[in-house]
Scaffold this active site. Structure first.
Site, PDB file in Angstrom:
ATOM      1  N   ASP A  27     -17.273   7.276  -1.675  1.00  0.00           N
ATOM      2  CA  ASP A  27     -15.826   7.070  -1.018  1.00  0.00           C
ATOM      3  C   ASP A  27     -15.696   8.221  -0.305  1.00  0.00           C
ATOM      4  OD1 ASP A  27     -13.484   6.097   0.028  1.00  0.00           O
ATOM      5  OD2 ASP A  27     -12.358   6.208  -1.852  1.00  0.00           O
ATOM      6  N   CYS A  80     -16.089   1.646   0.375  1.00  0.00           N
ATOM      7  CA  CYS A  80     -15.027   0.992   0.557  1.00  0.00           C
ATOM      8  C   CYS A  80     -14.785   0.776   1.955  1.00  0.00           C
ATOM      9  CB  CYS A  80     -13.860   1.428  -0.528  1.00  0.00           C
ATOM     10  SG  CYS A  80     -13.506   3.112  -0.089  1.00  0.00           S
ATOM     11  N   ARG A 123     -13.611  -8.793   1.001  1.00  0.00           N
ATOM     12  CA  ARG A 123     -12.183  -8.639   0.825  1.00  0.00           C
ATOM     13  C   ARG A 123     -11.243  -9.700   1.077  1.00  0.00           C
ATOM     14  NH1 ARG A 123     -10.120  -3.376   1.034  1.00  0.00           N
ATOM     15  NH2 ARG A 123      -8.163  -4.257   0.582  1.00  0.00           N
ATOM     16  N   ARG A 133       0.889  -1.106   0.152  1.00  0.00           N
ATOM     17  CA  ARG A 133       0.155  -0.181  -0.153  1.00  0.00           C
ATOM     18  C   ARG A 133       0.952   1.190  -0.022  1.00  0.00           C
ATOM     19  NH1 ARG A 133      -5.478   1.345   3.662  1.00  0.00           N
ATOM     20  NH2 ARG A 133      -5.890   0.094   1.740  1.00  0.00           N
ATOM     21  N   HIS A 146      -7.250   0.707  -6.477  1.00  0.00           N
ATOM     22  CA  HIS A 146      -7.388   0.039  -5.324  1.00  0.00           C
ATOM     23  C   HIS A 146      -8.137  -1.187  -6.058  1.00  0.00           C
ATOM     24  CE1 HIS A 146      -7.559  -1.526  -1.323  1.00  0.00           C
ATOM     25  NE2 HIS A 146      -8.256  -0.399  -0.956  1.00  0.00           N
ATOM     26  N   GLN A 184      -9.893  -4.071  -3.741  1.00  0.00           N
ATOM     27  CA  GLN A 184     -11.057  -3.650  -3.203  1.00  0.00           C
ATOM     28  C   GLN A 184     -12.139  -3.993  -4.236  1.00  0.00           C
ATOM     29  OE1 GLN A 184     -11.975  -1.660  -0.298  1.00  0.00           O
ATOM     30  NE2 GLN A 184     -14.119  -2.209  -1.077  1.00  0.00           N
TER      31      GLN A 184
HETATM   32  N1  NVA Z   1      -9.825   6.639  -1.748  1.00  0.00           N
HETATM   33  C1  NVA Z   1      -9.484   6.189  -0.124  1.00  0.00           C
HETATM   34  C2  NVA Z   1     -10.055   4.694  -0.121  1.00  0.00           C
HETATM   35  C3  NVA Z   1      -9.407   4.149   1.247  1.00  0.00           C
HETATM   36  C4  NVA Z   1      -9.816   2.777   1.185  1.00  0.00           C
HETATM   37  C5  NVA Z   1      -7.844   6.642   0.139  1.00  0.00           C
HETATM   38  O1  NVA Z   1      -7.340   6.279  -0.844  1.00  0.00           O
HETATM   39  O2  NVA Z   1      -7.820   6.973   1.359  1.00  0.00           O
HETATM   40  N1   CP Z   2     -11.119  -0.248   2.095  1.00  0.00           N
HETATM   41  C1   CP Z   2      -9.970  -0.506   2.655  1.00  0.00           C
HETATM   42  O1   CP Z   2      -8.914  -0.699   1.886  1.00  0.00           O
HETATM   43  O2   CP Z   2      -9.638  -0.185   4.038  1.00  0.00           O
HETATM   44  P1   CP Z   2      -8.468   0.092   5.008  1.00  0.00           P
HETATM   45  O3   CP Z   2      -7.896   1.172   4.583  1.00  0.00           O
HETATM   46  O4   CP Z   2      -8.723   0.052   6.223  1.00  0.00           O
HETATM   47  O5   CP Z   2      -7.607  -0.981   4.429  1.00  0.00           O
END
Ligand code: NVA
Ligand code: CP
Length: 299
Positions: free
Chosen positions: A217, A257, A285, A99, A126, A129
């Site tokens: 989101d 998400c 997931r 990540r 993502h 997801q």
């Molecule tokens: N768009 C959000 C998704 C979190 C799972 C982010 O990147 O923070």
């Molecule tokens: N939706 C998702 O990826 O959640 P986290 O940021 O908690 O991993």
């Protein structure tokens, strides 16, 4: 040759359908030692609840193990180059999930690792997801035929992956976002190569009209916290609330998400309401990522 999952486009439609079948099987029968003695390294430059817990639990249920590497551990690009970290990890473990802030970090890891690399969220996509989300849609709707998904909010990483997956699976998609917050233009062009309907509106009601699925989101993604206050003003009209969902079909599904910022991009009433399937998404997931890991290990 090793395979990676850095983008939705790394798998084709047939492979994705097979992944859904495998995820269904792994959901029914959770403890199958398909990755016995395998190790997954999980690199996190950002916080996580779902991604960390589902990958770690998934590896355990498959008979393997997972190592959590916090932002302080590797310090990619600072303490050690991405290339060197990828080369070292390749000598010890069997899979990498990362990540990252920049999507380039994911592609650089993939290019320099001799083992599969999975995108656990970057600034561009993502994909885990969204495969989990489409598996969830399939469970609820039975097929992808004649479905319209309305994505309301920021044209961010989740929105980009939704566009690519919708194009691949034949789901129509309408994005409702403020001007200047559209999805990535290259991804949009890629998605538009498919024959299905892909629309961008600057009006949430037009996007939500007759939708089978209303997805949203956060307005400020991880790394954009300093823009939070400005975004609250820009996105105010794009809240998913009881007025907006009146434009969707009566039997619409609500998706997010997570984590959600309650009463910002979505009201608690809608997030916790009878049409919401957000916890099914979160659960799935686990199952889809187990299927992805099994596939990438060539099993
Ligand atoms: N768009 C959000 C998704 C979190 C799972 C982010 O990147 O923070
Ligand atoms: N939706 C998702 O990826 O959640 P986290 O940021 O908690 O991993």
């Amino acid at each position: 040759m090793k395979r990676d999952f850095t983008s939705i486009t790394d798998f084709n439609r047939d492979e994705v359908i097979k992944l859904f079948e495998l995820a269904k099987d792994l959901k029914r029968d959770r403890f199958q030692p398909l990755l016995k003695d395998k190790t997954l390294a999980m690199i996190f430059e950002k916080p996580s609840l779902r991604t960390r817990v589902t990958f770690e639990t998934g590896m355990f249920q498959l008979g393997g193990t997972a190592i959590y590497l916090s932002p302080k551990d590797i310090q990619l690009g600072e303490r050690e180059s991405v290339k060197d970290a990828a080369a070292n990890l390749s000598r010890w473990v069997d899979l990498i999930m990362a990540r990252t802030f920049s999507h380039n970090t994911i592609t650089e890891l993939a290019e320099n690792a001799t083992i599969p690399v999975i995108n656990g969220l970057s600034d561009l996509e993502h994909p885990c997801q969204v495969l989990g989300d489409f598996f969830t849609i399939l469970e609820h709707k039975g097929s992808f035929q004649n479905l319209k998904l309305a994505y309301i909010g920021d044209g961010n990483n989740v929105c980009n992956s939704l566009l690519l997956a919708s194009a691949m699976l034949g789901v129509s998609i309408a994005v409702g976002c403020p001007e200047g917050y559209e999805p990535n233009s290259e991804i949009l062009n890629e998605a538009r190569k498919s024959s299905n309907v892909i629309e961008i509106y600057h009006d949430p009601e037009q996007a939500a009209k007759d939708a089978d699925i209303v997805y949203t989101d956060v307005w400020a993604s991880m790394g954009q916290e300093e823009e939070g206050e400005k975004r609250k003003r820009v996105f105010a009209r794009f809240q998913v609330n009881k007025e907006l969902v009146k434009f969707a079909k009566v039997d619409h599904l609500i998706m997010h998400c997570l984590p959600a910022h309650r009463d910002e991009e979505i009201t608690s009433e809608i997030l916790d309401g009878p049409n919401s399937i957000v916890l099914d998404e979160a659960e799935n997931r686990l199952h889809i990522q187990k299927a992805i890991m099994v596939k990438l290990m060539g099993i």
